[in-house]
Design a protein around this motif. Structure first.
Motif, short mmCIF file in Angstrom:
data_model
loop_
_atom_site.label_atom_id
_atom_site.label_comp_id
_atom_site.label_asym_id
_atom_site.label_seq_id
_atom_site.Cartn_x
_atom_site.Cartn_y
_atom_site.Cartn_z
N THR A 13 0.76 -0.99 0.08
CA THR A 13 0.02 0.22 0.34
C THR A 13 0.81 1.40 0.06
N PRO A 14 0.30 2.22 -0.33
CA PRO A 14 1.24 3.96 -0.04
C PRO A 14 1.88 3.98 1.23
N ALA A 15 0.87 2.93 1.96
CA ALA A 15 1.91 3.58 3.54
C ALA A 15 2.74 2.64 3.84
N GLY A 16 2.85 1.10 3.18
CA GLY A 16 3.77 0.37 3.27
C GLY A 16 3.39 -0.90 3.88
N GLN A 17 2.21 -1.21 4.29
CA GLN A 17 2.16 -2.32 4.81
C GLN A 17 2.11 -3.45 3.48
N LEU A 18 1.93 -4.50 3.00
CA LEU A 18 1.71 -5.33 2.53
C LEU A 18 0.67 -6.41 2.69
N VAL A 19 -0.12 -6.21 1.74
CA VAL A 19 -1.46 -7.01 1.24
C VAL A 19 -1.30 -8.19 0.68
N VAL A 20 -1.03 -9.22 1.20
CA VAL A 20 -0.96 -10.41 1.02
C VAL A 20 -2.52 -11.47 0.96
N ARG A 21 -2.30 -12.38 -0.28
CA ARG A 21 -3.70 -12.68 -0.91
C ARG A 21 -3.56 -14.51 -1.32
N GLY A 22 -3.70 -15.30 -0.42
CA GLY A 22 -3.34 -16.83 -1.53
C GLY A 22 -2.95 -18.17 -0.44
N ASP A 23 -1.89 -18.72 -0.83
CA ASP A 23 -1.74 -19.97 0.29
C ASP A 23 -0.77 -19.26 1.08
N LEU A 24 -0.95 -19.41 2.22
CA LEU A 24 0.39 -18.53 3.25
C LEU A 24 0.17 -19.81 4.44
N ASP B 84 3.65 -20.70 13.38
CA ASP B 84 2.85 -20.58 12.30
C ASP B 84 1.71 -21.20 11.60
N ARG B 85 0.84 -20.08 10.78
CA ARG B 85 -0.42 -20.44 11.08
C ARG B 85 -0.76 -20.27 9.84
N HIS B 86 -2.05 -21.14 9.23
CA HIS B 86 -2.33 -20.89 7.55
C HIS B 86 -3.07 -19.58 7.47
N GLU B 87 -2.69 -18.90 6.17
CA GLU B 87 -3.89 -18.14 6.12
C GLU B 87 -4.19 -17.99 5.00
N THR B 88 -5.23 -17.14 4.57
CA THR B 88 -4.94 -17.00 2.90
C THR B 88 -5.41 -15.89 2.54
N ARG B 89 -5.74 -14.56 4.12
CA ARG B 89 -5.26 -12.95 3.50
C ARG B 89 -4.80 -12.87 4.78
N ALA B 90 -3.37 -11.81 4.55
CA ALA B 90 -3.43 -10.83 5.91
C ALA B 90 -2.36 -9.54 5.09
N MET B 91 -2.73 -9.32 6.90
CA MET B 91 -2.23 -7.49 5.87
C MET B 91 -0.70 -7.52 7.18
#
Length: 155
Positions: A98-109, A117-124
């Motif tokens: 994002t313009p502020a520097g956050q990482l918007v991640v979507r997928g098999d995480l 460890d945590r399995h995620e599909t979406r994270a900021m």
């Protein structure tokens, strides 16, 4: 590090809202108030009401669709019965800053944090290092700028 080793913070608090066809979970510390849920289905998500989530107030597929809009991953879901498939990750995995520097991640995480460890599909994820909820963003650093409250739709 395995769960419990070196972890001084309490485990993430997770609230569960059960419905007939879908269960919605909410992790308050990860919510960044993008308001995708309340704009998308106000009959299900209403912060002025207790409980604020009523999963049976709309079709389970529609609830799932709106939950997937939550950029932080604070909202998750799984369908009933319990052995039904939960949210499927985006493919391919995407990472957007994002313009502020956050990482918007979507997928098999697989996200590693204070509780393992945590399995995620979406994270900021925090990009500035100031978050008290590492590795997730909590708007405590430069990413708290008011013009970055709205996360643009994924392309």
């Amino acid at each position: 590090m395995t769960e419990g080793e070196g972890a001084t913070e309490e485990r993430p608090r997770l609230k569960e809202y059960e419905g007939e066809g879908i269960t919605v979970t909410f992790e308050p510390r990860r919510c960044l108030h993008a308001a995708e849920c309340v704009r998308g289905l106000p009959e299900v998500f209403d912060t002025a009401r207790r409980p604020w989530v009523l999963p049976d107030a709309a079709d389970p597929d529609r609830v799932a669709e709106v939950v997937r809009r939550c950029p932080s991953g604070a909202l998750q879901y799984h369908h009933r019965p319990e052995d039904a498939v939960a949210e499927q990750p985006d493919s391919p995995t995407t990472v957007r800053r994002t313009p502020a520097g956050q990482l918007v991640v979507r997928g098999d995480l697989l996200v590693t944090g204070a509780h393992g460890d945590r399995h995620e599909t979406r994270a900021m994820l925090c990009g500035c290092g100031a978050s008290g909820n590492q590795p997730y963003c909590d708007h405590s650093g430069p990413c708290a700028e008011p013009d970055d409250d709205d996360v643009p739709e994924e392309r």
